[in-house]
Design an enzyme around this catalytic site. Structure first.
Site, PDB file in Angstrom:
ATOM      1  N   TYR A 186       0.837  -1.203   0.000  1.00  0.00           N
ATOM      2  CA  TYR A 186       0.000   0.000   0.000  1.00  0.00           C
ATOM      3  C   TYR A 186       0.867   1.246   0.000  1.00  0.00           C
ATOM      4  CZ  TYR A 186       0.956   0.448   5.047  1.00  0.00           C
ATOM      5  OH  TYR A 186       1.576   0.602   6.264  1.00  0.00           O
ATOM      6  N   CYS A 187       0.334   2.331  -0.553  1.00  0.00           N
ATOM      7  CA  CYS A 187       0.991   3.632  -0.550  1.00  0.00           C
ATOM      8  C   CYS A 187      -0.096   4.697  -0.686  1.00  0.00           C
ATOM      9  CB  CYS A 187       2.034   3.734  -1.663  1.00  0.00           C
ATOM     10  SG  CYS A 187       1.411   3.293  -3.297  1.00  0.00           S
ATOM     11  N   THR A 188       0.280   5.949  -0.843  1.00  0.00           N
ATOM     12  CA  THR A 188      -0.695   7.036  -0.769  1.00  0.00           C
ATOM     13  C   THR A 188      -1.822   6.900  -1.786  1.00  0.00           C
ATOM     14  OG1 THR A 188       1.087   8.496  -0.026  1.00  0.00           O
ATOM     15  CG2 THR A 188      -0.970   9.537  -0.721  1.00  0.00           C
TER      16      THR A 188
END
Length: 304
Positions: A186-188
């Protein structure tokens, strides 16, 4: 006449671009005509942007940008904010959309990144956790300092100060014990995980996923009633956003350990460090001195 509502959009699309410089000129002309500010990166592999301004102008931008054949499927994420969250409009052509430092690792076709992890929408993420329980591993695809104020519960936080550190982290072998587990990156906004998940798969991770739309999409769906904890760091003047007023404050002041989600810039003009401080400690000038280890060099990168 009332003031028009303003918003921020976050987006990316991996698709081959034959003439990145021509794309830059088109995007610059379009954004200037609409009064939008923000940052856009363009490469031979696609586009990555964050823009702020009037909602009507942003809607026109979305409509016009989607007219380019390769951008029809861009997933635009909307959040609260304004054009004033960005000092200016900055559009650049780069070798990489995300500076992993290994452009040879990436293969892109009309459908996106070849060999990337399977996309899961927020509902499917919860379904996977319900079915597989503690076997599921959340793997943070951001710089480590971002996780200081927000992360998924029990997530693995790699030792990274920039995205260039990820390939070395994966090749180090320290995460080899996860190769047969379901790993959710996951990331922004999702773009870093497109590349990270493909790198992990190339290095023998057998079951790799990525959250479609990233933390931004997940937070808009579940707020603070899901698996996310804390605030989301943003690469603009907002610095951090909460999805609801119930957000936990998981960050700790570097000086007094009080709860905080506020990063502050080093007081020296030439310094690019961010310091996590509570409001009280931030008022003491010496606490903003240049001797901290949390870097904001990645702030100049456009990553989501």
């Amino acid at each position: 006449m009332g003031v028009e509502l303003q918003k921020v959009i976050l987006y990316y699309r991996f698709t081959p671009i034959a003439d990145p410089e021509a794309m830059r000129l088109w995007q610059e002309t379009l954004c200037q005509s609409l009064g939008l500010k923000g940052r856009i990166l363009i490469s031979k592999d696609g586009i990555n942007g964050t823009l702020g301004g009037d909602m009507s102008a942003l809607k026109k931008y979305v409509k016009e940008t989607k007219k380019y054949p390769g951008f029809k499927k861009i997933d635009f994420k909307w959040s609260d904010g304004t054009g004033n969250d960005f000092p200016r409009l900055k559009i650049r052509v780069r070798d990489e959309l995300v500076a992993f430092g290994s452009p040879e690792e990436l293969e892109v076709d009309a459908n996106g990144v070849v060999g990337a992890g399977k996309h899961l929408n927020p509902y499917e993420v919860h379904k996977l956790v319900e079915e597989r329980g503690d076997e599921v591993v959340f793997f943070d695809g951001r710089n480590a300092f971002e996780a200081k104020i927000g992360k998924f519960k029990d997530a693995v936080i790699p030792n990274t100060s920039t995205t260039r550190d990820f390939v070395g982290e994966i090749e180090s072998g320290k995460y080899d014990h996860l190769k047969d587990k379901p790993v959710v990156t996951y990331c922004t906004g999702g773009i870093r995980c497109e590349i990270l998940s493909s790198v992990m798969k190339k290095h023998g991770f057998n079951e790799v996923y990525q959250i479609e739309g990233g933390i931004a999409r997940y937070g808009n769906k579940y707020g603070d009633d899901g698996l996310w904890q804390g605030s989301l760091y943003t690469f603009d003047a907002r610095m951090a956003i909460d999805f609801t007023d119930k957000a936990d404050v998981i960050g700790r002041c570097e000086k007094c350990e009080s709860p905080t989600n506020k990063f502050h810039s080093c007081s020296e003009v030439s310094c690019y460090e961010l310091i996590l401080l509570c409001e009280t400690c931030a008022l003491i000038p010496k606490n903003l001195a240049c001797f901290h280890v949390v870097k904001k060099g990645a702030k100049s990168e456009l990553i989501g």
